[in-house]
Design a protein around this motif. Structure first.
Motif, PDB file in Angstrom:
ATOM      1  N   SER A 263       0.836  -1.206   0.000  1.00  9.62           N
ATOM      2  CA  SER A 263       0.000   0.000   0.000  1.00  9.62           C
ATOM      3  C   SER A 263       0.869   1.254   0.000  1.00  9.62           C
ATOM      4  O   SER A 263       0.535   2.246  -0.642  1.00  9.62           O
ATOM      5  N   PHE A 264       1.998   1.207   0.666  1.00  8.74           N
ATOM      6  CA  PHE A 264       2.940   2.321   0.672  1.00  8.74           C
ATOM      7  C   PHE A 264       3.472   2.573  -0.734  1.00  8.74           C
ATOM      8  O   PHE A 264       3.500   3.713  -1.212  1.00  8.74           O
ATOM      9  N   ASN A 265       3.884   1.501  -1.425  1.00 10.28           N
ATOM     10  CA  ASN A 265       4.418   1.658  -2.776  1.00 10.28           C
ATOM     11  C   ASN A 265       3.346   2.075  -3.768  1.00 10.28           C
ATOM     12  O   ASN A 265       3.616   2.840  -4.690  1.00 10.28           O
ATOM     13  N   ILE A 266       2.134   1.590  -3.597  1.00  5.26           N
ATOM     14  CA  ILE A 266       1.033   2.005  -4.467  1.00  5.26           C
ATOM     15  C   ILE A 266       0.775   3.496  -4.286  1.00  5.26           C
ATOM     16  O   ILE A 266       0.576   4.233  -5.264  1.00  5.26           O
ATOM     17  N   ALA A 267       0.801   3.964  -3.047  1.00  5.46           N
ATOM     18  CA  ALA A 267       0.609   5.392  -2.780  1.00  5.46           C
ATOM     19  C   ALA A 267       1.709   6.210  -3.438  1.00  5.46           C
ATOM     20  O   ALA A 267       1.444   7.246  -4.061  1.00  5.46           O
ATOM     21  N   ARG A 268       2.951   5.764  -3.325  1.00  4.95           N
ATOM     22  CA  ARG A 268       4.077   6.467  -3.966  1.00  4.95           C
ATOM     23  C   ARG A 268       3.892   6.550  -5.466  1.00  4.95           C
ATOM     24  O   ARG A 268       4.074   7.610  -6.071  1.00  4.95           O
ATOM     25  N   VAL A 269       3.534   5.431  -6.074  1.00  4.68           N
ATOM     26  CA  VAL A 269       3.370   5.393  -7.528  1.00  4.68           C
ATOM     27  C   VAL A 269       2.230   6.314  -7.962  1.00  4.68           C
ATOM     28  O   VAL A 269       2.344   7.035  -8.957  1.00  4.68           O
ATOM     29  N   LEU A 270       1.133   6.307  -7.220  1.00  6.72           N
ATOM     30  CA  LEU A 270       0.010   7.178  -7.571  1.00  6.72           C
ATOM     31  C   LEU A 270       0.406   8.651  -7.488  1.00  6.72           C
ATOM     32  O   LEU A 270       0.041   9.448  -8.368  1.00  6.72           O
TER      33      LEU A 270
ATOM     34  N   PHE B  47      13.493   7.765  -5.024  1.00  2.00           N
ATOM     35  CA  PHE B  47      14.670   7.288  -4.314  1.00  2.00           C
ATOM     36  C   PHE B  47      14.276   6.864  -2.902  1.00  2.00           C
ATOM     37  O   PHE B  47      13.843   7.699  -2.106  1.00  2.00           O
ATOM     38  N   PRO B  48      14.429   5.578  -2.580  1.00  2.00           N
ATOM     39  CA  PRO B  48      13.955   5.062  -1.288  1.00  2.00           C
ATOM     40  C   PRO B  48      14.439   5.838  -0.058  1.00  2.00           C
ATOM     41  O   PRO B  48      13.693   5.996   0.890  1.00  2.00           O
ATOM     42  N   ARG B  49      15.663   6.327  -0.071  1.00  2.00           N
ATOM     43  CA  ARG B  49      16.170   7.037   1.104  1.00  2.00           C
ATOM     44  C   ARG B  49      15.593   8.444   1.242  1.00  2.00           C
ATOM     45  O   ARG B  49      15.703   9.055   2.296  1.00  2.00           O
ATOM     46  N   LEU B  50      14.989   8.968   0.157  1.00  2.00           N
ATOM     47  CA  LEU B  50      14.486  10.338   0.178  1.00  2.00           C
ATOM     48  C   LEU B  50      12.973  10.427   0.010  1.00  2.00           C
ATOM     49  O   LEU B  50      12.436  11.514  -0.211  1.00  2.00           O
ATOM     50  N   VAL B  51      12.296   9.303   0.122  1.00  2.00           N
ATOM     51  CA  VAL B  51      10.839   9.284  -0.048  1.00  2.00           C
ATOM     52  C   VAL B  51      10.175  10.230   0.945  1.00  2.00           C
ATOM     53  O   VAL B  51       9.237  10.953   0.593  1.00  2.00           O
ATOM     54  N   TRP B  52      10.640  10.248   2.172  1.00  2.00           N
ATOM     55  CA  TRP B  52      10.030  11.104   3.186  1.00  2.00           C
ATOM     56  C   TRP B  52      10.074  12.571   2.776  1.00  2.00           C
ATOM     57  O   TRP B  52       9.114  13.306   2.965  1.00  2.00           O
ATOM     58  N   LEU B  53      11.178  12.991   2.166  1.00  2.00           N
ATOM     59  CA  LEU B  53      11.318  14.380   1.742  1.00  2.00           C
ATOM     60  C   LEU B  53      10.384  14.683   0.572  1.00  2.00           C
ATOM     61  O   LEU B  53       9.742  15.735   0.529  1.00  2.00           O
ATOM     62  N   GLY B  54      10.293  13.755  -0.366  1.00  2.00           N
ATOM     63  CA  GLY B  54       9.367  13.921  -1.488  1.00  2.00           C
ATOM     64  C   GLY B  54       7.923  13.985  -1.035  1.00  2.00           C
ATOM     65  O   GLY B  54       7.128  14.767  -1.553  1.00  2.00           O
ATOM     66  N   ALA B  55       7.579  13.161  -0.045  1.00  2.00           N
ATOM     67  CA  ALA B  55       6.206  13.155   0.472  1.00  2.00           C
ATOM     68  C   ALA B  55       5.883  14.468   1.186  1.00  2.00           C
ATOM     69  O   ALA B  55       4.798  15.028   1.006  1.00  2.00           O
ATOM     70  N   LEU B  56       6.814  14.969   1.982  1.00  2.00           N
ATOM     71  CA  LEU B  56       6.592  16.249   2.659  1.00  2.00           C
ATOM     72  C   LEU B  56       6.490  17.386   1.646  1.00  2.00           C
ATOM     73  O   LEU B  56       5.648  18.287   1.779  1.00  2.00           O
ATOM     74  N   MET B  57       7.323  17.328   0.639  1.00  2.00           N
ATOM     75  CA  MET B  57       7.297  18.355  -0.396  1.00  2.00           C
ATOM     76  C   MET B  57       5.975  18.298  -1.165  1.00  2.00           C
ATOM     77  O   MET B  57       5.354  19.338  -1.427  1.00  2.00           O
TER      78      MET B  57
ATOM     79  N   LEU C 245      -3.549  13.779   0.450  1.00  2.00           N
ATOM     80  CA  LEU C 245      -3.815  12.698   1.422  1.00  2.00           C
ATOM     81  C   LEU C 245      -2.824  11.547   1.270  1.00  2.00           C
ATOM     82  O   LEU C 245      -2.323  11.018   2.273  1.00  2.00           O
ATOM     83  N   LEU C 246      -2.520  11.164   0.033  1.00  2.00           N
ATOM     84  CA  LEU C 246      -1.546  10.086  -0.179  1.00  2.00           C
ATOM     85  C   LEU C 246      -0.157  10.486   0.310  1.00  2.00           C
ATOM     86  O   LEU C 246       0.558   9.667   0.892  1.00  2.00           O
ATOM     87  N   SER C 247       0.224  11.733   0.111  1.00  2.00           N
ATOM     88  CA  SER C 247       1.551  12.161   0.552  1.00  2.00           C
ATOM     89  C   SER C 247       1.628  12.229   2.074  1.00  2.00           C
ATOM     90  O   SER C 247       2.675  11.929   2.646  1.00  2.00           O
ATOM     91  N   LEU C 248       0.527  12.582   2.728  1.00  2.00           N
ATOM     92  CA  LEU C 248       0.513  12.523   4.192  1.00  2.00           C
ATOM     93  C   LEU C 248       0.667  11.082   4.674  1.00  2.00           C
ATOM     94  O   LEU C 248       1.368  10.817   5.647  1.00  2.00           O
ATOM     95  N   TYR C 249       0.002  10.162   3.982  1.00  2.00           N
ATOM     96  CA  TYR C 249       0.120   8.738   4.326  1.00  2.00           C
ATOM     97  C   TYR C 249       1.570   8.265   4.159  1.00  2.00           C
ATOM     98  O   TYR C 249       2.119   7.607   5.044  1.00  2.00           O
ATOM     99  N   VAL C 250       2.189   8.617   3.034  1.00  2.00           N
ATOM    100  CA  VAL C 250       3.574   8.193   2.779  1.00  2.00           C
ATOM    101  C   VAL C 250       4.511   8.815   3.808  1.00  2.00           C
ATOM    102  O   VAL C 250       5.405   8.143   4.330  1.00  2.00           O
ATOM    103  N   ALA C 251       4.306  10.092   4.129  1.00  2.00           N
ATOM    104  CA  ALA C 251       5.147  10.743   5.142  1.00  2.00           C
ATOM    105  C   ALA C 251       4.967  10.072   6.505  1.00  2.00           C
ATOM    106  O   ALA C 251       5.939   9.864   7.232  1.00  2.00           O
TER     107      ALA C 251
END
Length: 135
Positions: free
Chosen positions: A10-17, A66-76, A112-118
């Motif tokens: 579900s995390f990866n699906i959210a990222r892809v979306l 980039f897996p190590r920077l997903v949190w930054l992308g989600a916050l952005m 909403l998806l980016s909040l979930y990923v963050a």
């Protein structure tokens, strides 16, 4: 037993979306489609605001890949979409040029998806990781 909400799929699906939704809007911003020009003219940000936001969204998409920077992308992404949502509510209206509210709905979905990923990546966020002990 973990909830499906916290399953890696579900995390990866959210990222892809998020990447797909933001990524497809980049074409319209960079090419200067009529709808993009209209939106940024109403916001008094045409053309530099349109191009600047397209660059920021491109960086956001790359960070989400980039897996190590997903949190930054989600916050952005969440911050960019919050700006889009507020722009719709204050200046543009929910329906822009008879789109049926599609752009507003997409901004809400990405927000909403980016909040979930963050939240999923919360232990990687500097200064916040100390508040979330390892399970």
């Amino acid at each position: 037993m973990k909830l499906i909400l916290f399953h890696p799929y579900s995390f990866n699906i959210a990222r892809v979306l998020i990447v797909l939704i933001i990524g497809q809007t980049l074409y319209f911003k960079f090419t200067g489609s009529e709808e993009s020009k209209y939106i940024f003219t109403v916001l008094a940000m045409e053309p530099w605001g349109r191009i600047g936001l397209a660059i920021l969204e491109t960086i956001c998409v790359l960070l989400l890949l980039f897996p190590r920077l997903v949190w930054l992308g989600a916050l952005m992404a969440s911050n960019l979409m919050l700006g889009a949502i507020l722009s719709h509510l204050v200046f543009l209206g929910i329906v822009v040029q008879n789109d049926g509210g599609l752009l507003f709905i997409l901004a809400l979905v990405v927000f909403l998806l980016s909040l979930y990923v963050a939240f999923y990546e919360r232990r990687k966020i500097p200064y916040l990781r100390d508040f979330f002990p390892i399970d």
